[in-house]
Scaffold this active site. Sequence first.
Site, PDB file in Angstrom:
ATOM      1  N   SER A 397       0.837  -1.192   0.000  1.00 51.47           N
ATOM      2  CA  SER A 397       0.000   0.000   0.000  1.00 51.47           C
ATOM      3  C   SER A 397       0.886   1.261   0.000  1.00 51.47           C
ATOM      4  O   SER A 397       1.753   1.397  -0.835  1.00 51.47           O
ATOM      5  CB  SER A 397      -0.966  -0.044   1.181  1.00 51.47           C
ATOM      6  OG  SER A 397      -1.967   0.928   1.049  1.00 51.47           O
ATOM      7  N   ASP A 517      -5.265  -3.998  -3.124  1.00 51.82           N
ATOM      8  CA  ASP A 517      -4.346  -3.696  -2.022  1.00 51.82           C
ATOM      9  C   ASP A 517      -3.800  -4.988  -1.397  1.00 51.82           C
ATOM     10  O   ASP A 517      -4.553  -5.871  -1.002  1.00 51.82           O
ATOM     11  CB  ASP A 517      -5.084  -2.877  -0.959  1.00 51.82           C
ATOM     12  CG  ASP A 517      -4.138  -2.224   0.024  1.00 51.82           C
ATOM     13  OD1 ASP A 517      -3.146  -2.857   0.409  1.00 51.82           O
ATOM     14  OD2 ASP A 517      -4.387  -1.065   0.412  1.00 51.82           O
TER      15      ASP A 517
END
Length: 773
Positions: A397, A517
């Site tokens: 991320s 993600d």
Amino acid sequence: MRERPAVVLDIANSVVKRLSPLVRQCDFALDWNFIESGRAVYRQEETSDSTYIVLNGRLRSVTTHANGKKEIVGEYGKGDLIGIIEMITETPRTTTVMAVRDSELAKLPEGLFNAIKFKYPIVVTQLISLLSHRILGSMRSRPISTSSFTSVSFDTNQQIQHRYSTVAIVAVSDDVPLSPFTYELYHSLSTIGSTVRLTSEIVRKALGAAIMEPPNEYRLTSWLGQQEDRHNITLYQCDNSFGLWTQRCLRQADVILIVGFGDRSPVMGKLEKEIDRLAIRTAKELVLLHPEEASSCPSNTIGWLNMRAWVSRHHHIQCPKRMFTRRSQNKIAELYERIMKNEPYIHCDFSRLARWLTGNSVGLVLGGGGARGAAHVGMLKAIQEAGIPIDMVGGVSIGAFMGALWCMEKNITTMTQKAREWCTKMTQWSRQLRDLTYPITSMFSGRHFNQTIRGTFGDICIEDLWIPYFTLTTDISASCARVHTHGSTWRYVRSSMSLSGYMPPLCDPTDGHLLLDGGYVNNLPADVMRAQGAAHIIAIDVGSQDDTDLTDYGDDLSGWWLLYKRWNPFTSPVKVPNLPDIQSRLAYVSCVRQLEEVKKSDYCEYIRPPIDQYKTLAFGSFDEIKNVGYEHGKAYFQSMAESGRLTRFNQWSVHPIPKKATHSLNEYSFVDLAQIVCKVPETYPERGYSSSEDDYYDGYASEPSSMPLKKGYNMPLMRSAGSLSLSDNDMDSDELEIPRPFKPLPGNRNLQAVASTAPGTDGSSGDGKKPLD
């Protein structure tokens, strides 16, 4: 010895006389095996009747699945124990173990192991401890399944070992400064452990101009074996031609470094086709050299790698100017003789390469957490000031973004500036509002988000980053995690930052899989970093902390009651998660479990800055969050320094290698004992022999020479199964128990030859006239 060759027999007698019964029993039962490159030590499903100890060389363990697919389980170097668990549990071999290079092994049979086990129970206790630590280490991590060309599959149950003891260095072209490169690497390696640099010139000077000729094969092999035994790391610098010395270097190497100019067009070296043919199983790594003043990232690394499908890894090395100045070999030697007096710079690329080769790499793992990721920038600054080198970087991320930025820049000032500019763009709500779309898959189309990330990284590939890097994504097409070490940097960074509902999944340009993600499966992938070979890891967590003190509302829940509690200021507040909160917690369930394992691991330094007060989208507070990370890191590493824990990061060796005593290369000489002892005169008269039960001792049952021999008997030598022993018939020393005390290894093979050519070796009366078979 040339004047009085008989002294060798007296020395052998003296040595054997002082050996303990345990040593003699082990010596008799142990076999010394020489395994040529490509040969199997044992194969899958074979009976487990022994274990092996690696004395020299490198082995690879491979398992074959039911569908015929082969998978590498691990690699083993000097000192490793192989096949012990199958032998103890009496189960068939679970893998096939093959020699990557010419290797020497000690074979410990099951019979000897059982004998020692019954006589010395403490051995079993130590063995249980050894195996328990090995099993416990594999239980601390879990495998990550991946399936893609752009992702690498790692089984974190088995840490990939990269501790090489012999390194061959080959130039792609004749103009590569191979000698300066080898000296620079030698300089960095010498601080980690005892290192020797060998070239054809050095070897010929030490052993003679004709040492490479076939008649001198054994002499050269023996001498090189001695060098490898004396030093932790041996650097073999190849010639620019595919001659006898270059072939010898490739045969001796655990890993081959192929060195070229990174700022030139990709080319295939004239020696490389021969390398792939001669050393097909040896690990090969590409080293690309760049000027120290190079400001921009490398380019076209993929072109170099595509020419070499057999290369397992690549390294970008920024070199000092002194490497590219034309000098004679003598001038180069004089220059580096002065340089060797100083400590190498711990943060330079040669030091990073040296740590990788010796299994001492330091990995940095950056977790996800939105705007809280600004703390990563402050932590990186604190890490630099603490003197900790960063050899590998992985992120998820926002950690993927910050980690890639550091690997691209390697400069904290430039990184801070670019990270601040990106965070500023994330606060421009007008541009984000224009990116809104009909929320079938996500609230935003992702176009504006893509532009901000691509504007930061451009079209650079992961292969072109200065420092080895990976990022993690969640593949919702295949329902698995994927580790990316190749391909477009901005695309995989963007994929790893794609929160479900806000951004659409990014389609992998290779296979079209949908990527989200990586924090959904692993928000702090320290286990993946360890699987890639990092010896010790710093993991920085900036994720959000969920409330755990939720209200106990009983067996059912009314939304009207919650609405009443929320809007009535006179009632006591309640903590109950809403729908988005529940979905978010469900998405991160596996991530939380993984995080707890990272916190408890002994290979990772877990750090969490105090950034809980900042929200996920508080990108406008970049400088404030960065300073929080910096101050926390500064205090944290200061505390580590005071307690002595910091030395495992900013010292050269994370796992210290005991330095061996350094010796001059000219100390070693070759003496053909067999040829000398052939001249020993026949001086042993025939003696009688008598025995009784008292002549035997309680030793290893299968030992042939397991009785004490009385003074007054002659002791001719005899050869049995490739080992030296003494016959039962004659003796002329005090009571002596003689097993097979010498083995055919490079420091004592000649002593075995002495035994085979000494007078009286036929086991007869000692007249020495019958030749030995």
